[in-house]
Each structure stands twice: as structure tokens, then as C-alpha cells.
Design a protein around this motif. Structure first.
Motif, short mmCIF file in Angstrom:
data_model
loop_
_atom_site.label_atom_id
_atom_site.label_comp_id
_atom_site.label_asym_id
_atom_site.label_seq_id
_atom_site.Cartn_x
_atom_site.Cartn_y
_atom_site.Cartn_z
N LEU A 77 0.83 -1.20 0.00
CA LEU A 77 0.00 0.00 0.00
C LEU A 77 0.87 1.26 0.00
CD1 LEU A 77 -2.90 1.00 0.03
CD2 LEU A 77 -2.82 0.97 2.54
N ARG A 78 1.95 1.22 0.78
CA ARG A 78 2.87 2.38 0.81
C ARG A 78 3.52 2.57 -0.57
NH1 ARG A 78 1.97 6.38 2.20
NH2 ARG A 78 2.85 7.09 0.27
N MET A 79 3.95 1.45 -1.16
CA MET A 79 4.59 1.52 -2.48
C MET A 79 3.60 2.08 -3.51
SD MET A 79 4.39 -0.35 -5.53
CE MET A 79 3.92 -2.04 -5.19
N MET A 80 2.38 1.57 -3.50
CA MET A 80 1.37 2.04 -4.44
C MET A 80 1.01 3.50 -4.16
SD MET A 80 0.27 0.32 -7.01
CE MET A 80 0.82 -1.23 -7.69
N GLU A 96 0.69 11.43 -0.43
CA GLU A 96 1.48 11.62 0.79
C GLU A 96 0.69 11.11 1.98
OE1 GLU A 96 4.65 15.17 0.80
OE2 GLU A 96 2.57 15.82 0.86
N GLY A 97 1.38 10.47 2.90
CA GLY A 97 0.71 9.95 4.09
C GLY A 97 -0.28 8.86 3.71
N GLU A 98 -1.19 8.54 4.62
CA GLU A 98 -2.17 7.50 4.33
C GLU A 98 -3.55 7.94 4.78
OE1 GLU A 98 0.55 3.69 4.55
OE2 GLU A 98 -1.42 3.24 5.46
N GLU A 99 -4.51 7.80 3.89
CA GLU A 99 -5.90 8.12 4.23
C GLU A 99 -6.74 6.87 4.09
OE1 GLU A 99 -7.80 11.24 2.08
OE2 GLU A 99 -6.35 12.76 2.71
N GLU A 100 -7.84 6.87 4.75
CA GLU A 100 -8.75 5.73 4.77
C GLU A 100 -9.10 5.19 3.36
OE1 GLU A 100 -10.68 5.16 7.93
OE2 GLU A 100 -12.07 3.66 7.10
N GLY A 101 -9.42 6.08 2.45
CA GLY A 101 -9.90 5.62 1.13
C GLY A 101 -8.79 5.29 0.13
N ASP A 102 -7.51 5.38 0.53
CA ASP A 102 -6.41 5.22 -0.43
C ASP A 102 -6.43 3.85 -1.12
OD1 ASP A 102 -5.60 7.75 0.14
OD2 ASP A 102 -3.76 7.19 1.21
N ALA A 103 -6.59 2.81 -0.31
CA ALA A 103 -6.51 1.46 -0.88
C ALA A 103 -7.60 1.29 -1.94
CB ALA A 103 -6.66 0.41 0.21
N ALA A 104 -8.80 1.79 -1.66
CA ALA A 104 -9.91 1.64 -2.61
C ALA A 104 -9.62 2.44 -3.89
CB ALA A 104 -11.20 2.11 -1.97
N ILE A 124 -6.72 3.20 -5.13
CA ILE A 124 -5.66 2.49 -5.86
C ILE A 124 -6.23 1.28 -6.57
CG2 ILE A 124 -3.60 1.05 -5.49
CD1 ILE A 124 -2.86 3.10 -3.20
N ARG A 125 -6.97 0.48 -5.83
CA ARG A 125 -7.51 -0.75 -6.43
C ARG A 125 -8.46 -0.44 -7.58
NH1 ARG A 125 -5.47 -5.08 -4.23
NH2 ARG A 125 -4.81 -4.96 -2.05
N GLU A 126 -9.19 0.64 -7.45
CA GLU A 126 -10.14 0.98 -8.52
C GLU A 126 -9.39 1.24 -9.83
OE1 GLU A 126 -12.99 4.01 -7.43
OE2 GLU A 126 -13.49 4.33 -9.55
#
Ligand SMILES: Nc1ncnc2c1ncn2[C@@H]1O[C@H](COP(=O)(O)OP(=O)(O)OP(=O)(O)O)[C@@H](O)[C@H]1O
Ligand SMILES: [Mg+2]
Length: 485
Positions: free
Chosen positions: A336-339, A346-354, A356-358
Motif C-alpha cells: 500500500l505504501r509503495m502504491m 502523501e501519508g495514508e488516508e482511509e480511502g487510499d486502498a480503494a 488504488i484498487r479501482e
């Protein structure tokens, strides 16, 4: 031979006898030099300019050994596509370890240097095409900043090797932090020599993880260290779309370097199930399977080390399981950090993974080119071109831009990190094959030199790079890669 700066030692040769066979490379009839990596030679403290071209060819085929060489073939085992086999260097010889000017100790190894006691039915040789392929891709990986063995030279033997057709024979001079493999530990464990296993463990720690040498449980500490390096390595492969192709346990290095560029390839169109290797029928080593297989391989390393972890087997198993059990969540966090970096977040937010995956799902559905899409995101901001239009339809572009605005450094910060992690040039199959064809069939090294020059600066922009950025046209597409062993 005139002074070139060799400082060869062979600490591996001091390990228990079962781990190797002292053996010189088999001389070849008509050596010629095909490629020499001058910048790498310099980093190794070596200067071959005092040698004539003929002397260089004699050196890089093993006809004349460098001073201090104590050649040997290493024993190892491995799970090949899940099946356990006793193996060993069937066509490779380690000459010794060179200490570099910066103090690193690296193996100098010939690949394709003749039969050994571990050759089984093989001829001990390698063909020019596959050795140049390893040279090109390993050097591309190094330039991408990914841990890898390196390629110092390729020399032709002047002899034919017989694969599907006769091919010119060649030897690759490989440079590696070491050639210790997961399979090296499996080999000693299978031989049930606990004392040798303990010595090998100390050796691996001293060579690759000296900071752990005093640890109370050396075998457990080694396992933990290798898990950490392999996690980092696989995430890096995923970053650039690299598919190793033969992640057998004998092709997983204890050092955490990428090793054995057989049927490996870089993915053009993004698809998690992409496989290139002609022998990987079940897709065991597909792009998206690599983390799962890495974990499986590390479990084999854990098994080999069990007898050293605790005399009581149940306790040993519990320790090994604890070390390996959080592999998946650790991998996911690193991924997740790499993506996040690839998308400029920058940093990490709740919706980031979604988010990215989208986009990855969209790429998979569209057959979008992996490298070009990220390059497009990186350079196309605020994305008002064709790619942006396509992504506006789903609303993805707007959400992504809004997320970038929330970066502490805004869009610019995102763009800077994207420029660092999204390559412009990768060794695309059709370009690699084109260069190999010219080199091995017509003796024309021009296309390979041009490709190597482009690959040496994979994050740089430039109009001359256009031909190396293009996805393959339908008639250029390479569907399968072959080991050519
Ligand atoms: N032509 C050959 N002759 C003898 N042995 C071979 C030959 N080709 C491969 N082998 C052996 O078969 C095993 C599996 O081969 P694999 O392709 O994984 O390794 P490799 O490419 O030869 O070497 P490495 O893993 O060192 O890069 C290895 O033990 C290798 O030494
Ligand atoms: Mg191998």
C-alpha cells in the motif's frame, strides 16, 4: 595476467565439504568477448583495460583464471514448481569473492562454464541469447534501484550448444552478494548434518546480516532477516511489473537479491495473472502470485532451519510460525505504501486502498499498459489528455486530484514522488528480443548497446526514449519467454 585489481578470496570454501565441489571451469575452444560492464568493473575495483581483447576473452570464459581464484561448484537443493530435488551448480562455477573498494564482499561466478557433479543430464553450458538476456535485465533492475545480482561480462565460447536448434554458447560473469539460496539450507537440512547447518547459518549471518550475529537464536534471527528482505524485494518487483517466472526455492537468494533471470519478463498490459514463462502452465509464478509464492518459499526456509531453532520440535515450529504468520499483513502494508508513492499520495488516508484498487481494476479491464499508465499519471497532471478523459468517466480522476490536493505539499509533492518511483523505460520484451536477435543471430551488438543505454536511466525523460516506451504492437507482442537452458 597483468594487474587488474583482483582481491579474490573464497570464504565459502572453508564451509563443510558437503556444500561444494572444488572444480575449475571447462576450457572453451574459441573465446570472444561480447559485453563488458565497465562501470560495474570500476565499482568492483577492477580495470581490464590493461588486458588485450583476447586476454579479456580468455579471462571471461575461464580459459585463464584470475589470480587468487579457488573455483568451486556449490551444492543446493530446491523445490521446483513445488517438487523437491537435490540440485547444485550444474553449469556454474564460483571463482571466489572480490572485496570492492567500498568494502563489500561479492561472489564472482561463471554461468555456463561446463559440467559439474551437479549437472544431472545437462551439458553444463548456456546459450548466448539467454546470457545476454540476463545481462540486460539484471542491469536494468540495478538501474531501477532493485536489489539484484549484476552482470560483469558475457563471452562467447566459440562452441555450439544444442537446444531446440544449435545456438552459440556463452558464459555470463555474474556478481552477487552471495549465491546462498533458500535451497542451500534445504540441501544441508536434507542431508541431516546439524553441525553444517549451524555453520552455514553463522556464515549467512556474517555475510548478510552481521548486526544479528550475537542474537540468542541465530536460525530464527536469520529467518526473520530473510523474510524482511524478501518482503522488500517482492514489493519492488510489483512496483515495476517484474515477473520472475521461476521462483523455485533454489532461485531465492538469502541476501535478498533478485537471482536467476531465466524466463523473467516485465509486464506490458496490467493483468494480475500475467505469465510469460513457457514452462509455467499453471500460472504458479504469475505476477499477482509472487507474494504468495515468496511466503511459501520462506516457509521452506523455516522448515530447513527448524532443528536449529529449538531441540523440541513443537517449540521450534511455534517460533517459525510466529516469524512467518504476519507475512501477508506486512506485505499488504508495504504494498500500500509503495502504491501510494506510485499514485503520488502523501501519508495514508482511509480511502487510499480503494482508490488504488479501482484504478488497477480499470487497467486490468482495459488492458492498459502498466508502465505507461503510471508515466501518464506522473507527467500528465492535471490529467486533461486522453487518459484523463477516460478516467473522468468513472469519476476516478476527480477523486484522485482531490486526494492529491490534500497532500501536505499538494500536487507538486505528489508529482515529485511519482517521478522517483514510476519508471519511464523498462526492458520490454519486444525490445529485448529484438536486441537479442540482432546480437545472437547477426552478431550486431548495436541494438543491445542502445537498449542498455536507455535502461541505464530508467526514470529520465527524453525524446530518444520514445521507442523504448512504446507498448508492443500486436505483431511485436511476446507471449512466452523461454529459459533456454
Ligand atoms: N545446461 C545445463 N547443464 C547442467 N545443469 C543445468 C543446465 N541448465 C540448468 N542446470 C541446472 O538446473 C538447475 C535449475 O536451473 P535454473 O534454470 O533454475 O538455474 P540456472 O539458470 O542454471 O542458474 P542460477 O539459478 O544460478 O541462475 C540448476 O541447478 C542448474 O545448475
Ligand atoms: Mg536457478
Amino acid at each position: 595476467m597483468k594487474a587488474v585489481g583482483w582481491s579474490l578470496e573464497n570464504s565459502f570454501g572453508a564451509l563443510p565439504d558437503l556444500l561444494f565441489t572444488p572444480l575449475a571451469p571447462t576450457p572453451v575452444t574459441r573465446p570472444t568477448l561480447v559485453a563488458l560492464n565497465a562501470p560495474l568493473a570500476k565499482d568492483l575495483g577492477l580495470d581490464f583495460s590493461t588486458l588485450s581483447e583476447q586476454e579479456q576473452a580468455e579471462l571471461f570464459t575461464g580459459n585463464r583464471l584470475p589470480e587468487g581464484a579457488q573455483p568451486l561448484a556449490q551444492a543446493y537443493a530446491g523445490h521446483q514448481f513445488g517438487h523437491f530435488t537435490m540440485l547444485g551448480d550444474g553449469r556454474a562455477i564460483v571463482l571466489g569473492e572480490q572485496t570492492t573498494p567500498s568494502g563489500a564482499r561479492v561472489d564472482i561466478q561463471f554461468k555456463g562454464s561446463g559440467r559439474t557433479p551437479y549437472s544431472r543430464n545437462g551439458d553444463g553450458r548456456a546459450a548466448l541469447g539467454p546470457m545476454l538476456r540476463e545481462y540486460i535485465i539484471s542491469e536494468a533492475m540495478a538501474a531501477l534501484g532493485i536489489p539484484t545480482t549484476r552482470s560483469l561480462a558475457v563471452a562467447a565460447t566459440g562452441e555450439w550448444v544444442y537446444r531446440e536448434t544449435p545456438e552459440p554458447g556463452a558464459i555470463l560473469t555474474r556478481v552477487a552478494a552471495s549465491h546462498l539460496r533458500v535451497g542451500t539450507f534445504q540441501y544441508v537440512a536434507m542431508r541431516q548434518d546439524l553441525s553444517a547447518l549451524a555453520k552455514l547459518t553463522q556464515y549467512a549471518l556474517a555475510r548478510h546480516y552481521p548486526e544479528r550475529l550475537g542474537d540468542a537464536n541465530p536460525a530464527l534471527s536469520l529467518l526473520e532477516a530473510v523474510i524482511e528482505r524478501q518482503l522488500a524485494l517482492i514489493v519492488e518487483w510489483m512496483r515495476v511489473g517484474f515477473i520472475h517466472g521461476v521462483m523455485n526455492t533454489d532461485n531465492m537468494a538469502i541476501s535478498g537479491e533478485t537471482i536467476d533471470y531465466g524466463p523473467c519478463a516485465f509486464m506490458d498490459a496490467y493483468h494480475r495473472e500475467t505469465v510469460f514463462s513457457s514452462i509455467d502452465h499453471a500460472g504458479r509464478y504469475a505476477y499477482g502470485n509472487q507474494p504468495t509464492i515468496a511466503k511459501w518459499n520462506l516457509a521452506r526456509l523455516a522448515e530447513a532451519l527448524l532443528p536449529l531453532m529449538d531441540a523440541e520440535q513443537n517449540r521450534a515450529v511455534a517460533l517459525a510460525e510466529a516469524a512467518i504468520s504476519d507475512f501477508v499483513p506486512r506485505y499488504n502494508a508495504l504494498w500500500l505504501r509503495m502504491m501510494g508513492d506510485k499514485f503520488g499520495l502523501e501519508g495514508e488516508e482511509e480511502g487510499d486502498a480503494a482508490l488504488i484498487r479501482e484504478l488497477l481494476d480499470w487497467m486490468q479491464d482495459e488492458g492498459a499498459d502498466f508502465t505507461r499508465t503510471f508515466h501518464g499519471l506522473r507527467d500528465g497532471l492535471p490529467l486533461d489528455g486522453e487518459l484523463g478523459q477516460a478516467l473522468s468517466l468513472t469519476g476516478w480522476r476527480q477523486r484522485w486530484l482531490a486526494r492529491l490536493q490534500r497532500n501536505a505539499g499538494g500536487l507538486a509533492a505528489g508529482q515529485a514522488v511519482m517521478a522517483r518511483v514510476n519508471p519511464v523505460v523498462i526492458p520490454r520484451n519486444h525490445r529485448v528480443e529484438e536486441a537479442l536477435e540482432a546480437a545472437s543471430k547477426e552478431g550486431d551488438l548495436g541494438p543491445m548497446q542502445a537498449l542498455l543505454a536507455a535502461l541505464a536511466q530508467p526514470y529520465a525523460e527524453g525524446p530518444e526514449l520514445a521507442r523504448y516506451q512504446e507498448s508492443p504492437k500486436p505483431d511485436e507482442r511476446v507471449y512466452q519467454t523461454f529459459c533456454g537452458t
